[in-house]
Write an enzyme that holds these catalytic residues in place. Structure first.
Site, short mmCIF file in Angstrom:
data_model
loop_
_atom_site.label_atom_id
_atom_site.label_comp_id
_atom_site.label_asym_id
_atom_site.label_seq_id
_atom_site.Cartn_x
_atom_site.Cartn_y
_atom_site.Cartn_z
CG ASP A 141 122.92 -9.82 -77.71
OD1 ASP A 141 122.95 -11.04 -77.99
OD2 ASP A 141 122.12 -9.33 -76.91
N GLY B 102 108.32 -5.21 -75.30
CA GLY B 102 109.10 -6.40 -74.99
C GLY B 102 110.18 -6.08 -73.99
CB VAL C 25 111.54 -2.07 -75.90
CG1 VAL C 25 111.38 -1.09 -77.05
CG2 VAL C 25 112.97 -2.55 -75.81
N GLY D 179 114.04 -6.36 -73.67
CA GLY D 179 115.30 -6.66 -74.33
C GLY D 179 116.37 -6.92 -73.29
N GLY D 180 117.54 -7.23 -73.77
CA GLY D 180 118.63 -7.55 -72.87
C GLY D 180 119.06 -6.37 -72.03
CG PHE D 181 121.15 -3.77 -73.49
CD1 PHE D 181 122.36 -3.99 -72.85
CD2 PHE D 181 120.98 -4.23 -74.78
CE1 PHE D 181 123.39 -4.65 -73.50
CE2 PHE D 181 122.00 -4.88 -75.43
CZ PHE D 181 123.22 -5.10 -74.79
N GLY D 182 117.01 -3.81 -71.07
CA GLY D 182 115.91 -3.15 -70.38
C GLY D 182 114.64 -3.25 -71.22
CE LYS E 44 116.54 -1.52 -76.38
NZ LYS E 44 117.06 -2.88 -76.37
#
Ligand SMILES: *[C@@H]1O[C@H](CO)[C@@H](O)[C@H](O)[C@H]1NC(C)=O
Ligand SMILES: *[C@@H]1O[C@H](CO)[C@@H](O)[C@H](O)[C@H]1NC(C)=O
Ligand SMILES: *[C@@H]1O[C@H](CO)[C@@H](O)[C@H](O)[C@H]1NC(C)=O
Ligand SMILES: *[C@@H]1O[C@H](CO)[C@@H](O)[C@H](O)[C@H]1NC(C)=O
Ligand SMILES: *[C@@H]1O[C@H](CO)[C@@H](O)[C@H](O)[C@H]1NC(C)=O
Ligand SMILES: *[C@@H]1O[C@H](CO)[C@@H](O)[C@H](O)[C@H]1NC(C)=O
Ligand SMILES: *[C@@H]1O[C@H](CO)[C@@H](O)[C@H](O)[C@H]1NC(C)=O
Ligand SMILES: *[C@@H]1O[C@H](CO)[C@@H](O)[C@H](O)[C@H]1NC(C)=O
Ligand SMILES: *[C@@H]1O[C@H](CO)[C@@H](O)[C@H](O)[C@H]1NC(C)=O
Ligand SMILES: *[C@@H]1O[C@H](CO)[C@@H](O)[C@H](O)[C@H]1NC(C)=O
Ligand SMILES: *[C@@H]1O[C@H](CO)[C@@H](O)[C@H](O)[C@H]1NC(C)=O
Ligand SMILES: CC(=O)N[C@H]1CO[C@H](CO)[C@@H](O)[C@@H]1O
Length: 670
Positions: free
Chosen positions: A479, A362, A369, A364-367, A383
């Site tokens: 978050d 997926g 995964v 995610g908000g930070f990059g 991640k």
């Protein structure tokens, strides 16, 4: 006058001894050494030469600023690539001098060559018409050894090997080492008591390439020089040296012990050198004077003291987390401990099949995964962080701190990898994925009966409580949302992405922030609008989650047809009209008891109250969840329940819609 003459007679003899001494004892220390390309010459006054000259000037002007630099000059076919590397223990000034010397030597030793490298005592300089920057080439290593032999070669070889292996791991895989490591280890024999070693790599290559380069160098040095008291390997992208004196602290070779070395080979050497020296003495006088003075200047400079870790001294770790680093090293060096926190980029690439799309779990908000399988068969989630502004050291420290957070409702952070621009976190793998995928899907949601939902809510609250109050660091998640709740094989919840706020914005004390991390629909109003965050902002997000879990509806994409912008607002209206049971997820009616539903809804509503002051703390939430006898207060108006707030809300359709880097002014401008 007579006095003067006797002094001027003594000086040459002293110098003769000095030269003799250094030639005998450091017979390998007579750089420069070079590798020149066999074919391929450039023409005088050609574009190549022009570019080459500019390149060398550029490299040399940079040498007073940094220990390593690569650049290129010119265009298309005549582009020249260049790189220099100074040993880390020399000063910038000496680095500059060394590169200046090397640029003269490289012209002298490899004239007209389109490719060459020279090694001086403290630096190496390389250029080529081919782009070699970042590419590893471990062929043609040069080895130089000392003619003096050790008395116990087998034992020495073993110590040299383990020391070099240990240092290689530090240089290659510890991001704090900046690709270099020095160490001293006890080794007693007839002539010495310690072994000192240094390894270093070019900073253009990756950690795993550094390891490959140094492994080859170790192989070469053990194969060719294992009898010598000191040796060095000159390679294109790395350098290795060991001695029985602390050469990297500016010390010169110790006085030789005359009686222990009586080898005939050495006597021949002595005679040859004596003859040469006698003849060349007059000429060498001036040169050696300069040489002598330089040596002494270096000696005085010395180096900062190293911290002792077990038998090895590692320089460069004089930082506050010493004891933690100590722990880390012990674990890293022990190959039997599988959970070392440092992962090598090659391992990550293999584990994720080169970040293949089929491994992607997926975004995610930070990059993104990825799912990965480590060499030992362990499944992990990897991640790959989008760029953080943090430097390597700061990042490493944050990650090591976050790794200390251990709770059964937190996803376990297993380690990390830094490789050039790449920053990667390695987590335990959660087979059941994230809560949003199950909760917001009508069919899958049926698997979550009422008991499981209660279990998930209380797991999340315990995890958040740990972050807020029980861990040594106070972590505000910032978050919390369904896609950040992962489910293990037992459907127990584990919170992920905690501590990311620390990694992306440095500090998590509860303060004013210029950059808002968070997701619409879950952000507390004071955070979304004013950038103020506190533990109460997480309580708000938890309240939203509680409402989502018990109803199976998304807060943010709640139907506007119900005349409420969000689930929370709608729930509050129903609560006021005492029609709260209209919200019960029809899929759980069988397993749910209405009293419990009403109570959880009330807890959820208490958490989303507009005024952060009115919201309960995380520990009160846990108490409310646990004990049914606790009297709950009546919730006040939630945030986003009316008018002005609705403009800020935006439907969340998938978990990629985390809003990172959204600034306050962005919000106010709308
Ligand atoms: C190279 O250029 C210099 C100055 O531009 C000139 O004096 C010299 O003759 C040239 N050499 C050759 C081989 O062309
Ligand atoms: C270094 O290179 C840049 C362009 O790449 C050039 O502008 C500059 O003048 C060079 N510096 C020296 C000292 O040659
Ligand atoms: C090297 O020199 C160039 C131009 O001379 C400059 O732009 C660059 O920032 C320097 N790099 C370092 C690492 O000092
Ligand atoms: C390449 O460099 C030459 C001389 O250095 C210059 O005349 C030419 O315009 C350059 N070409 C390009 C495509 O930049
Ligand atoms: C370098 O090039 C010049 C001019 O082409 C030539 O005279 C000289 O012999 C060359 N040097 C070497 C070592 O090839
Ligand atoms: C390494 O460099 C040498 C000399 O330039 C070259 O002949 C060889 O092909 C290179 N090897 C690799 C693997 O790049
Ligand atoms: C050192 O050991 C090597 C290998 O045994 C031997 O060839 C060499 O002569 C020795 N050197 C001295 C100075 O004894
Ligand atoms: C050096 O140590 C490594 C690993 O510890 C081992 O694989 C290698 O065989 C050793 N080399 C020699 C020459 O003993
Ligand atoms: C290398 O590391 C191992 C494992 O931590 C340690 O036992 C050993 O003493 C170290 N060897 C040397 C020579 O430092
Ligand atoms: C040489 O070293 C040995 C062993 O350390 C010692 O016994 C001997 O006295 C030394 N000789 C000299 C001349 O220093
Ligand atoms: C040095 O060691 C390498 C193996 O690492 C070997 O291939 C090479 O032949 C050795 N060189 C000499 C001169 O013994
Ligand atoms: C372990 C070690 O010596 N690290 C050094 C590597 O190089 C950097 C930059 O020159 C130093 O700051 C480190 O101390």
């Amino acid at each position: 006058m007579a006095h003067y003459e006797s002094v001027s007679l003594i000086i040459p003899f002293l110098l003769a001894y000095l030269i003799l001494h250094s030639l005998v004892y450091l017979s390998h220390a007579d750089p420069p050494y070079q590798l020149c390309s066999e074919p391929g010459y450039y023409a005088v006054n050609s574009t190549f030469q022009n570019n080459f000259d500019k390149l060398v000037a550029n490299l040399s002007s940079n040498a007073s600023l940094s220990k390593f630099y690569s650049t290129s000059y010119g265009n298309n076919t005549y582009r020249v690539y260049g790189q220099y590397m100074c040993l880390n223990y020399v000063s910038n000034q000496d680095c500059r001098k060394c590169i200046d010397l090397a640029s003269q030597d490289i012209l002298r030793l490899c004239p007209n060559d389109t490719e060459a490298i020279v090694w001086e005592e403290f630096c190496q300089l390389r250029y080529s018409g081919q782009d070699f920057i970042g590419h590893l080439n471990i062929t043609g290593n040069i080895w130089k050894d000392n003619v003096m032999n050790v008395s116990q070669p087998d034992r020495f070889k073993l110590v040299v090997n383990t020391t070099l292996q240990n240092l290689t791991k530090v240089a290659a895989f510890d991001p704090l080492s900046h690709m270099n490591a020095t160490g001293a280890v006890e080794f007693k024999d007839a002539s010495a008591s310690m072994l000192y070693a240094l390894v270093t790599c070019g900073r253009d290559i990756s950690g795993s390439d550094c390891n490959i380069c140094l492994q080859q160098a170790i192989k070469d040095v053990l194969a060719n020089c294992s009898f010598s008291v000191g040796a060095r390997i000159l390679s294109r992208s790395c350098y290795l040296r060991y001695e029985q004196y602390a050469f990297y602290e500016g010390k010169t070779a110790p006085e030789p012990n005359q009686t222990t070395q009586g080898g005939s080979r050495k006597k021949v050497w002595l005679i040859v050198i004596l003859t040469i020296t006698a003849v060349g003495l007059a000429v060498l006088l001036v040169v050696s004077c300069i040489y002598y003075l330089r040596i002494h200047r270096r000696e005085r400079r010395g180096n900062k003291s190293a911290i002792q870790l077990g038998v090895l001294h590692y320089s460069g770790y004089a930082r506050d987390s010493t004891s933690f680093m100590n722990w880390t090293f012990q674990r890293r060096f022990d190959k039997n401990v599988p959970d070392s926190p440092f992962f090598d980029f090659a391992t990550i690439l293999t584990a994720t099949n080169y970040f293949s799309a089929s491994n992607k779990l997926g975004q995610g908000g930070f990059g993104p995964v990825y799912k990965g399988i480590l060499g030992d068969g362990r499944e992990v989630a990897i991640k790959r962080l989008s760029s953080t502004e943090q430097g390597t050291d700061e990042f490493t420290n944050e990650v090591l701190l976050i790794m200390k957070l251990q709770h059964k409702n937190l996803v376990k952070l297993l380690g990390f990898c830094i490789d050039n621009e790449e920053k990667i976190l390695v987590y335990e793998y959660m087979p059941n994925g994230s809560l949003d995928v199950i909760l917001f899907d009508r069919e899958r949601r049926a698997k979550l009966d009422w008991r499981k939902r209660i279990n998930i809510i209380s797991g999340i609250t315990r995890g958040v409580l740990y972050l807020h109050e029980d861990s040594r660091l106070r972590i505000i998640h910032r978050d919390l949302k369904a896609s950040n709740i992962l489910l293990d094989s037992e459907m127990d919840p584990k919170i992920s992405d905690f501590g990311m706020a620390r990694i992306f914005s440095g500090n998590d004390g509860g303060a004013n922030t210029a950059t808002i991390v968070g997701t619409y629909g879950y952000m507390a109003p004071e955070y979304a609008m004013e950038g103020l965050y506190s533990t109460k902002s997480d309580v708000f997000s938890l309240g939203v989650l509680v409402l989502e879990i018990i109803t199976g509806e998304r807060n943010a994409s709640f139907h506007l047809s119900k005349r409420a912008p969000t689930l929370a607002a709608y729930a509050w209206h129903l609560w006021q009209d005492e029609r709260e049971l209209e919200l019960v997820d029809p899929l759980i009616i069988d397993s749910c008891c209405m009293e419990e539903f009403r109570r959880l809804m009330q807890i959820g509503l208490l958490c989303v109250q507009e005024d952060a002051y009115d919201r309960p703390t995380m520990s009160s939430v846990v108490i409310m969840m646990k004990s049914e006898s606790t009297i709950l207060t009546n919730p006040q108006r939630p945030a986003f329940s009316a008018g002005r707030s609705t403009e800020y809300h935006q439907p969340v359709t998938d978990n990629s819609s985390s809003v990172n880097g959204l600034t306050i002014s962005d919000i106010e401008a709308r």
